[in-house]
Design a protein around this motif. Structure first.
Motif, PDB file in Angstrom:
ATOM      1  N   UNK A 147       0.827  -1.206   0.000  1.00 35.77           N
ATOM      2  CA  UNK A 147       0.000   0.000   0.000  1.00 35.77           C
ATOM      3  C   UNK A 147       0.864   1.261   0.000  1.00 35.77           C
ATOM      4  N   UNK A 148       0.230   2.370  -0.370  1.00 32.66           N
ATOM      5  CA  UNK A 148       0.913   3.682  -0.395  1.00 32.66           C
ATOM      6  C   UNK A 148       2.182   3.675  -1.240  1.00 32.66           C
ATOM      7  N   UNK A 149       2.125   2.993  -2.393  1.00 36.27           N
ATOM      8  CA  UNK A 149       3.259   2.981  -3.329  1.00 36.27           C
ATOM      9  C   UNK A 149       2.743   3.370  -4.712  1.00 36.27           C
ATOM     10  N   UNK A 150       3.575   4.090  -5.460  1.00 34.77           N
ATOM     11  CA  UNK A 150       3.176   4.445  -6.823  1.00 34.77           C
ATOM     12  C   UNK A 150       3.436   3.267  -7.752  1.00 34.77           C
ATOM     13  N   UNK A 151       4.613   2.644  -7.626  1.00 34.07           N
ATOM     14  CA  UNK A 151       4.896   1.413  -8.370  1.00 34.07           C
ATOM     15  C   UNK A 151       5.391   0.363  -7.373  1.00 34.07           C
ATOM     16  N   UNK A 152       4.998  -0.876  -7.602  1.00 37.88           N
ATOM     17  CA  UNK A 152       5.284  -1.919  -6.617  1.00 37.88           C
ATOM     18  C   UNK A 152       6.729  -2.387  -6.673  1.00 37.88           C
ATOM     19  N   UNK A 153       7.148  -3.046  -5.614  1.00 36.30           N
ATOM     20  CA  UNK A 153       8.520  -3.572  -5.524  1.00 36.30           C
ATOM     21  C   UNK A 153       8.751  -4.675  -6.550  1.00 36.30           C
ATOM     22  N   UNK A 154       7.698  -5.443  -6.849  1.00 38.29           N
ATOM     23  CA  UNK A 154       7.825  -6.542  -7.823  1.00 38.29           C
ATOM     24  C   UNK A 154       8.196  -6.028  -9.213  1.00 38.29           C
ATOM     25  N   UNK A 155       7.797  -4.798  -9.532  1.00 39.65           N
ATOM     26  CA  UNK A 155       8.130  -4.223 -10.839  1.00 39.65           C
ATOM     27  C   UNK A 155       9.647  -4.017 -10.954  1.00 39.65           C
ATOM     28  N   UNK A 156      10.256  -3.641  -9.845  1.00 36.55           N
ATOM     29  CA  UNK A 156      11.713  -3.414  -9.844  1.00 36.55           C
ATOM     30  C   UNK A 156      12.498  -4.699 -10.059  1.00 36.55           C
TER      31      UNK A 156
END
Length: 275
Positions: A147-156
């Motif tokens: 939550x409260x993220x513009x792009x998720x960690x999985x995208x990185x």
């Protein structure tokens, strides 16, 4: 000597007539005898405690599996551990936001009208959603894991294809979400399964409506096809849960031809005692 060798459910009872174990078998007597030949500690302990054995013929193995599961959750027998879990309290569901993106989310069961699946607690639910994310490359942001993220960690780390960063089309992403949802649902929302009964003159059946298992029953064999009301009049209402879903999904993978799509079941309120 008095045990049946037909398909059904059997009950081990102690000297106080308390049920300490429930099992299912294609051949009841043969399966019961195998417990007494088993040399594992659990089996020896259970058999020494057993004072009486009763049984219930079910006709089909499918009904034996369904009834066994329901009995274990209702009776909490001492020697049944695999399905002896507490009541589910969390529901997994899906919804579409203003942008047209399909979300997977979870909430207390009271706040979820038709859950895709039910879980004992939030931890178990989140763990399951994480598996879906990995399997179908879903975005944790739209699965309410981050939550409260513009792009998720999985995208990185290249596990999310970028729906959260505008790198993937909504259409492509939603297609995978629908595949994930289909993986936990039956082949149809409203259907009846027919199986053999306890005698040659009888048939058994299972009812699923709005993707929820409603129960089972028995009807006399007849020349004409039974109506939906015939099935409903003979229905024995039951509770749905993850173990039931697992049993039915496994059955349908091998017996898809026995699924009879029944749109007339949609909209029937099974919470009322109108049956």
């Amino acid at each position: 000597e008095s045990l049946s060798n037909k398909t059904g459910v059997y009950y081990f009872k102690n000297e106080k007539e308390q049920i300490i174990y429930v099992g299912k078998a294609v051949k009841i007597k043969q399966r019961v005898m195998s417990h007494f030949y088993d040399k594992s500690k659990k089996e020896i302990s259970m058999c020494l405690e057993t004072s009486n054995i009763t049984y219930k013929e079910t006709g089909s193995e499918l009904l034996a599996l369904l009834i066994e599961s329901a009995e274990i959750k209702h009776l909490f027998p001492k020697y049944n551990r695999s399905q002896r879990r507490a009541e589910d309290s969390i529901g997994l569901f899906s919804y579409e936001d203003r942008d047209g993106i399909i979300h997977l989310a979870y909430n207390r069961l009271k706040g979820v009208s038709n859950p895709l699946m039910k879980f004992q607690n939030i931890t178990a639910c989140r763990s399951f959603i994480e598996q879906l994310c990995d399997t179908y490359n879903l975005c944790p942001k739209y699965c309410h894991l981050q939550t409260n993220v513009s792009s998720c960690f999985h995208y990185q780390i290249k596990k999310c294809k970028g729906i959260c960063s505008g790198e993937e089309s909504i259409e492509k992403y939603n297609k995978r979400v629908k595949q994930a949802i289909a993986s936990v649902q039956y082949g149809a929302e409203n259907f009846i399964i027919t199986e053999k009964g306890r005698t040659a003159r009888e048939m058994s059946f299972v009812v699923v409506s709005n993707g929820i298992y409603r129960g089972y029953g028995y009807l006399k064999n007849r020349k004409s096809v039974p109506s939906v009301n015939d099935y409903l009049d003979a229905l024995i209402l039951q509770k749905d849960n993850n173990d039931i879903k697992r049993i039915l999904n496994s059955y349908l993978k091998k017996n898809e031809e026995k699924l009879i799509k029944t749109p007339e079941l949609e909209g029937i309120d099974f919470s009322l005692n109108h049956l």
